[in-house]
Design an enzyme around this catalytic site. Structure first.
Site, PDB file in Angstrom:
ATOM      1  N   CYS A   1      -9.049   9.003  68.960  1.00  0.00           N
ATOM      2  CA  CYS A   1      -8.362   8.695  70.208  1.00  0.00           C
ATOM      3  C   CYS A   1      -6.854   8.658  69.979  1.00  0.00           C
ATOM      4  O   CYS A   1      -6.388   8.335  68.882  1.00  0.00           O
ATOM      5  CB  CYS A   1      -8.841   7.348  70.759  1.00  0.00           C
TER       6      CYS A   1
ATOM      7  N   CYS B   1      -6.055   0.935  72.226  1.00  0.00           N
ATOM      8  CA  CYS B   1      -6.447  -0.244  72.998  1.00  0.00           C
ATOM      9  C   CYS B   1      -6.991  -1.315  72.044  1.00  0.00           C
ATOM     10  O   CYS B   1      -7.895  -1.053  71.242  1.00  0.00           O
ATOM     11  CB  CYS B   1      -7.499   0.125  74.026  1.00  0.00           C
TER      12      CYS B   1
ATOM     13  N   CYS C   1     -10.867  -2.033  71.982  1.00  0.00           N
ATOM     14  CA  CYS C   1     -11.780  -0.885  71.910  1.00  0.00           C
ATOM     15  C   CYS C   1     -13.042  -1.235  71.126  1.00  0.00           C
ATOM     16  O   CYS C   1     -12.967  -1.794  70.030  1.00  0.00           O
ATOM     17  CB  CYS C   1     -11.073   0.296  71.247  1.00  0.00           C
TER      18      CYS C   1
END
Length: 335
Positions: free
Chosen positions: A57, A61, A64
């Protein structure tokens, strides 16, 4: 001192006997495995499957729960073989996720799977969950007709909050991407959905005005979830405890947005075991123990044998509204 002396023929017989015993035990093990753990149904149908074909990714975040622990991605033809096995086992909906699914081959890998599922497998519903940062209009022009639903993750309508959460890449505007993609979905006839994770940084926010303006077919609102080995524990790549909100805080957030008709809430209880999740090796992931325990790959043992180890709670899947009108042909949207 005395020694035991064995003839070659006797040694050969002993060796053959040991091998046969081992094979018999292995056969017994895999027969039990195919039937599934005690108390778990073996006739689960993979109606709706979430395929996380990559863990990579471009966002970071903090909460996650499917992190970049490997960089592995199946060859596209192997992925298609697995998808065909799922379709033959009764799959009606596939959701592609990650990681960030548009990262692999700049979206071409994902596009080929989307087209295959709709055109070759004739799946009623094909959907994607993305952070939206890598989606281009050219992708819609090539693959939009094969896609039913595109969900874009957005946890805040404040750019600074998105930066704190990690829902960003550099200083690029996550919100500009969100509104741009909403427009493309309208133009290319793809149902638009928003996913939000309620966490300590956005729990007091009121998103109603923006959600109503964007008008998604569904606004999925998740409670921040801890998964051992992913975003909690010693082996995890994330530490999400500082993002966690209480059940009461989550309910307060839902109450604040009770006037938003498209809101679909999912608490930790509803979320944990109600998804059929395939990882990058096409293994079902069992989250019942608080972590993610993989089955064997459906490419090796088939869907029936692997799904027994998914930990899937079908009753909770139905209770949380997992089965809904998910084909854009049936949504009667005003394009």
């Amino acid at each position: 001192m005395s020694w035991l002396v064995f003839s070659p023929a006797l040694l050969l017989r002993l060796l053959c006997s040991s091998i046969l015993t081992l094979l018999s035990r292995l056969r017994s093990y895999w027969t039990a495995a195919a039937a599934g753990p005690p108390g778990q149904r073996s006739e689960v149908t993979p109606t709706s499957v979430n395929y996380h074909f990559t863990r990579q990714c471009n966002y970071k975040c903090g909460f996650c729960f499917h992190t970049a622990k490997t960089s592995f991605v199946l060859p596209v033809e192997e992925a298609k073989r697995g998808l065909r096995l799922l379709r033959e086992a009764g799959m009606e909906k596939i959701n592609f996720s990650g990681g960030e699914p548009f990262l692999q081959d700049r979206g071409a890998f994902l596009g080929s799977l989307v087209q295959f599922c709709k055109q070759d497998l004739h799946l009623p519903s094909v959907s994607i969950v993305s952070n939206g940062s890598l989606i281009r209009e050219s992708w819609f022009q090539k693959y939009g007709e094969f896609l039913d639903i595109l969900a874009v993750s957005c946890d805040s309508f404040d750019e600074d909050t998105n930066q704190l959460i990690g829902r960003a890449q550099g200083r690029k505007s996550h919100l500009q991407n969100l509104y741009r993609i909403r427009s493309w979905c309208q133009q290319y006839r793809v149902a638009f959905k928003i996913n939000s994770v309620v966490n300590a940084f956005n729990v007091d926010e009121d998103m109603s005005e923006h959600i109503v303006q964007l008008d998604p077919v569904r606004w999925k609102v998740f409670q921040c979830l801890l998964i051992d080995g992913e975003n909690a524990g010693q082996s995890a790549l994330r530490e999400a405890r500082r993002f966690v909100v209480s059940d009461r805080q989550f309910e307060d957030f839902l109450d604040r947005h009770s006037g938003v008709a498209c809101l679909v809430p999912e608490s930790n209880e509803k979320m944990r075991n109600s998804y059929l999740i395939l990882d990058e090796y096409m293994r079902f992931l069992d989250c019942r123990g608080g972590g993610k325990q993989p089955s064997r790959s459906i490419l090796d043992v088939g869907v029936k044998a692997a799904i027994c180890f998914s930990g899937f709670d079908e009753k909770m899947f139905l209770r949380r509204g997992g089965k809904y009108v998910w084909s854009k042909a049936d949504m009667k949207l005003d394009w």
